[in-house]
Motif scaffolding. Structure first.
Motif, PDB file in Angstrom:
ATOM      1  N   CYS A 129       0.807  -1.400  -0.130  1.00 14.00           N
ATOM      2  CA  CYS A 129       0.042  -0.004   0.095  1.00 14.00           C
ATOM      3  C   CYS A 129       0.966   1.216   0.088  1.00 14.00           C
ATOM      4  O   CYS A 129       0.696   2.194  -0.725  1.00 14.00           O
ATOM      5  N   VAL A 130       1.928   1.392   0.863  1.00 18.29           N
ATOM      6  CA  VAL A 130       2.731   2.397   1.075  1.00 18.29           C
ATOM      7  C   VAL A 130       3.687   2.591  -0.488  1.00 18.29           C
ATOM      8  O   VAL A 130       3.777   3.884  -0.785  1.00 18.29           O
ATOM      9  N   VAL A 131       4.210   1.564  -1.190  1.00 17.01           N
ATOM     10  CA  VAL A 131       4.725   1.702  -2.153  1.00 17.01           C
ATOM     11  C   VAL A 131       3.676   2.153  -3.448  1.00 17.01           C
ATOM     12  O   VAL A 131       3.978   3.065  -4.169  1.00 17.01           O
ATOM     13  N   GLY A 132       2.638   1.605  -3.565  1.00 19.84           N
ATOM     14  CA  GLY A 132       1.552   1.718  -4.362  1.00 19.84           C
ATOM     15  C   GLY A 132       1.278   3.337  -4.282  1.00 19.84           C
ATOM     16  O   GLY A 132       1.199   3.973  -5.209  1.00 19.84           O
ATOM     17  N   TRP A 133       1.154   3.856  -2.980  1.00 20.08           N
ATOM     18  CA  TRP A 133       0.632   5.226  -2.839  1.00 20.08           C
ATOM     19  C   TRP A 133       1.828   6.255  -3.312  1.00 20.08           C
ATOM     20  O   TRP A 133       1.681   7.185  -3.929  1.00 20.08           O
ATOM     21  N   GLY A 134       3.106   5.765  -2.990  1.00 24.07           N
ATOM     22  CA  GLY A 134       4.185   6.495  -3.248  1.00 24.07           C
ATOM     23  C   GLY A 134       4.414   6.553  -4.786  1.00 24.07           C
ATOM     24  O   GLY A 134       4.808   7.531  -5.358  1.00 24.07           O
ATOM     25  N   ALA A 135       4.157   5.558  -5.594  1.00 20.98           N
ATOM     26  CA  ALA A 135       4.313   5.396  -7.063  1.00 20.98           C
ATOM     27  C   ALA A 135       3.127   6.352  -7.619  1.00 20.98           C
ATOM     28  O   ALA A 135       3.323   6.956  -8.532  1.00 20.98           O
ATOM     29  N   TYR A 136       1.866   6.336  -7.209  1.00 19.12           N
ATOM     30  CA  TYR A 136       0.780   7.308  -7.457  1.00 19.12           C
ATOM     31  C   TYR A 136       1.276   8.695  -7.479  1.00 19.12           C
ATOM     32  O   TYR A 136       1.225   9.347  -8.461  1.00 19.12           O
ATOM     33  N   LYS A 137       1.672   9.018  -6.339  1.00 10.29           N
ATOM     34  CA  LYS A 137       2.206  10.431  -6.023  1.00 10.29           C
ATOM     35  C   LYS A 137       3.226  10.762  -6.895  1.00 10.29           C
ATOM     36  O   LYS A 137       3.326  11.991  -7.572  1.00 10.29           O
ATOM     37  N   LEU A 138       4.307   9.923  -7.105  1.00 13.36           N
ATOM     38  CA  LEU A 138       5.403  10.295  -8.057  1.00 13.36           C
ATOM     39  C   LEU A 138       5.053  10.465  -9.452  1.00 13.36           C
ATOM     40  O   LEU A 138       5.617  11.221 -10.283  1.00 13.36           O
ATOM     41  N   PHE A 139       4.088   9.439 -10.023  1.00 13.15           N
ATOM     42  CA  PHE A 139       3.634   9.557 -11.190  1.00 13.15           C
ATOM     43  C   PHE A 139       2.485  10.198 -11.916  1.00 13.15           C
ATOM     44  O   PHE A 139       2.444  10.245 -13.147  1.00 13.15           O
ATOM     45  N   SER A 140       1.673  10.574 -10.915  1.00 12.73           N
ATOM     46  CA  SER A 140       0.540  11.257 -11.154  1.00 12.73           C
ATOM     47  C   SER A 140       0.981  12.603 -11.756  1.00 12.73           C
ATOM     48  O   SER A 140       1.632  13.253 -11.268  1.00 12.73           O
ATOM     49  N   THR A 141       0.020  12.928 -12.638  1.00  9.46           N
ATOM     50  CA  THR A 141       0.232  14.387 -13.261  1.00  9.46           C
ATOM     51  C   THR A 141      -0.526  15.446 -12.097  1.00  9.46           C
ATOM     52  O   THR A 141      -1.323  15.397 -11.357  1.00  9.46           O
ATOM     53  N   LYS A 142       0.329  16.415 -12.000  1.00  3.79           N
ATOM     54  CA  LYS A 142      -0.075  17.679 -11.114  1.00  3.79           C
ATOM     55  C   LYS A 142      -0.335  19.032 -11.902  1.00  3.79           C
ATOM     56  O   LYS A 142       0.239  18.985 -13.176  1.00  3.79           O
ATOM     57  N   SER A 143      -1.238  19.669 -11.464  1.00  3.00           N
ATOM     58  CA  SER A 143      -1.706  20.844 -12.219  1.00  3.00           C
ATOM     59  C   SER A 143      -0.139  21.751 -12.300  1.00  3.00           C
ATOM     60  O   SER A 143       0.655  22.013 -11.364  1.00  3.00           O
ATOM     61  N   ALA A 144       0.185  22.370 -13.215  1.00  2.00           N
ATOM     62  CA  ALA A 144       1.311  23.291 -13.680  1.00  2.00           C
ATOM     63  C   ALA A 144       1.127  24.597 -12.644  1.00  2.00           C
ATOM     64  O   ALA A 144       1.920  25.153 -12.363  1.00  2.00           O
ATOM     65  N   MET A 145      -0.243  24.669 -12.233  1.00  2.00           N
ATOM     66  CA  MET A 145      -0.273  25.907 -11.175  1.00  2.00           C
ATOM     67  C   MET A 145       0.275  25.604 -10.155  1.00  2.00           C
ATOM     68  O   MET A 145       0.642  26.466  -9.327  1.00  2.00           O
ATOM     69  N   TYR A 146       0.767  24.472  -9.691  1.00  2.00           N
ATOM     70  CA  TYR A 146       1.467  24.132  -8.426  1.00  2.00           C
ATOM     71  C   TYR A 146       2.751  24.754  -8.474  1.00  2.00           C
ATOM     72  O   TYR A 146       3.636  24.667  -7.551  1.00  2.00           O
ATOM     73  N   ASP A 147       3.427  25.095  -9.880  1.00  2.00           N
ATOM     74  CA  ASP A 147       4.696  25.716  -9.896  1.00  2.00           C
ATOM     75  C   ASP A 147       4.655  27.216  -9.590  1.00  2.00           C
ATOM     76  O   ASP A 147       5.758  27.864 -10.017  1.00  2.00           O
ATOM     77  N   THR A 148       3.573  27.719  -9.058  1.00  2.00           N
ATOM     78  CA  THR A 148       3.274  29.097  -8.882  1.00  2.00           C
ATOM     79  C   THR A 148       4.497  29.879  -7.948  1.00  2.00           C
ATOM     80  O   THR A 148       4.679  29.162  -6.799  1.00  2.00           O
ATOM     81  N   GLN A 149       5.103  30.836  -8.390  1.00  2.00           N
ATOM     82  CA  GLN A 149       6.194  31.517  -7.658  1.00  2.00           C
ATOM     83  C   GLN A 149       5.923  32.719  -6.797  1.00  2.00           C
ATOM     84  O   GLN A 149       6.259  33.185  -5.980  1.00  2.00           O
ATOM     85  N   ARG A 150       4.636  33.390  -7.509  1.00  2.00           N
ATOM     86  CA  ARG A 150       3.848  34.533  -6.912  1.00  2.00           C
ATOM     87  C   ARG A 150       2.662  34.754  -7.473  1.00  2.00           C
ATOM     88  O   ARG A 150       2.381  34.369  -8.603  1.00  2.00           O
ATOM     89  N   ILE A 151       2.013  35.418  -6.759  1.00  2.00           N
ATOM     90  CA  ILE A 151       0.654  35.740  -7.109  1.00  2.00           C
ATOM     91  C   ILE A 151       0.422  37.330  -6.899  1.00  2.00           C
ATOM     92  O   ILE A 151       0.732  37.908  -6.016  1.00  2.00           O
ATOM     93  N   LEU A 152       0.093  37.723  -7.961  1.00  2.00           N
ATOM     94  CA  LEU A 152      -0.343  39.125  -8.102  1.00  2.00           C
ATOM     95  C   LEU A 152      -1.783  39.378  -7.816  1.00  2.00           C
ATOM     96  O   LEU A 152      -2.717  38.818  -8.273  1.00  2.00           O
ATOM     97  N   VAL A 153      -1.973  40.330  -6.991  1.00  2.00           N
ATOM     98  CA  VAL A 153      -3.358  40.477  -6.137  1.00  2.00           C
ATOM     99  C   VAL A 153      -3.731  42.033  -6.480  1.00  2.00           C
ATOM    100  O   VAL A 153      -2.992  42.879  -6.117  1.00  2.00           O
ATOM    101  N   VAL A 154      -4.813  42.286  -7.180  1.00  2.00           N
ATOM    102  CA  VAL A 154      -5.511  43.662  -7.154  1.00  2.00           C
ATOM    103  C   VAL A 154      -6.507  43.663  -6.048  1.00  2.00           C
ATOM    104  O   VAL A 154      -7.462  42.599  -6.184  1.00  2.00           O
TER     105      VAL A 154
END
Length: 135
Positions: free
Chosen positions: A15-40
């Motif tokens: 279960c732990v290895v399966g969960w780790g593989a899922y987290k490693l190989f699953s696609t994540k949103s490019a939004m997670y690479d956000t470095q800054r947020i501009l707020v108005v």
């Protein structure tokens, strides 16, 4: 008894290895690479940045995971905050957030999609804005 412990241990490890593989190989949103947020800030017209990585991660988590279908009609009331997300290569937004409604939506037409946001979402934005001097 020893065989039962072995089988239980093996199931847990798988279960732990399966969960780790899922987290490693699953696609994540490019939004997670956000470095800054501009707020108005709509009420004052101020333009500020959020650069705190922890606050950015919490905001992005809500945006990525809470998107829903079913927003019908046009929102006539003014937004509270407009957020633009910037990564190294690209940007996302503006995301218009309405505190009174507890929702956000991207400014461009998203065919009825919106993001339900908890009250903490607006507190995180305000916390991030306090850490940065205004421009």
């Amino acid at each position: 008894m020893q065989r039962r412990v072995f089988i239980t241990s093996l199931v847990i490890v798988l279960c732990v290895v399966g969960w780790g593989a899922y987290k490693l190989f699953s696609t994540k949103s490019a939004m997670y690479d956000t470095q800054r947020i501009l707020v108005v800030v709509r009420s004052t017209g101020e333009v500020k940045e959020i650069t705190d990585r922890d606050i950015i991660r919490r905001i992005v988590d809500v945006v990525v995971h809470n998107e829903r279908d079913g927003l019908e009609g046009i929102i006539l009331q003014p937004y509270t905050y407009s957020l633009e997300f910037f990564t190294e290569d690209t940007g996302f937004g503006p995301l218009l957030c309405y505190r009174d409604l507890g929702i956000c939506r991207f400014e461009q037409d998203t065919m009825g999609r919106y993001i339900e946001v908890p009250d903490e979402f607006f507190r995180w934005i305000e916390e991030g804005l306090k850490e940065q001097p205004s421009k």
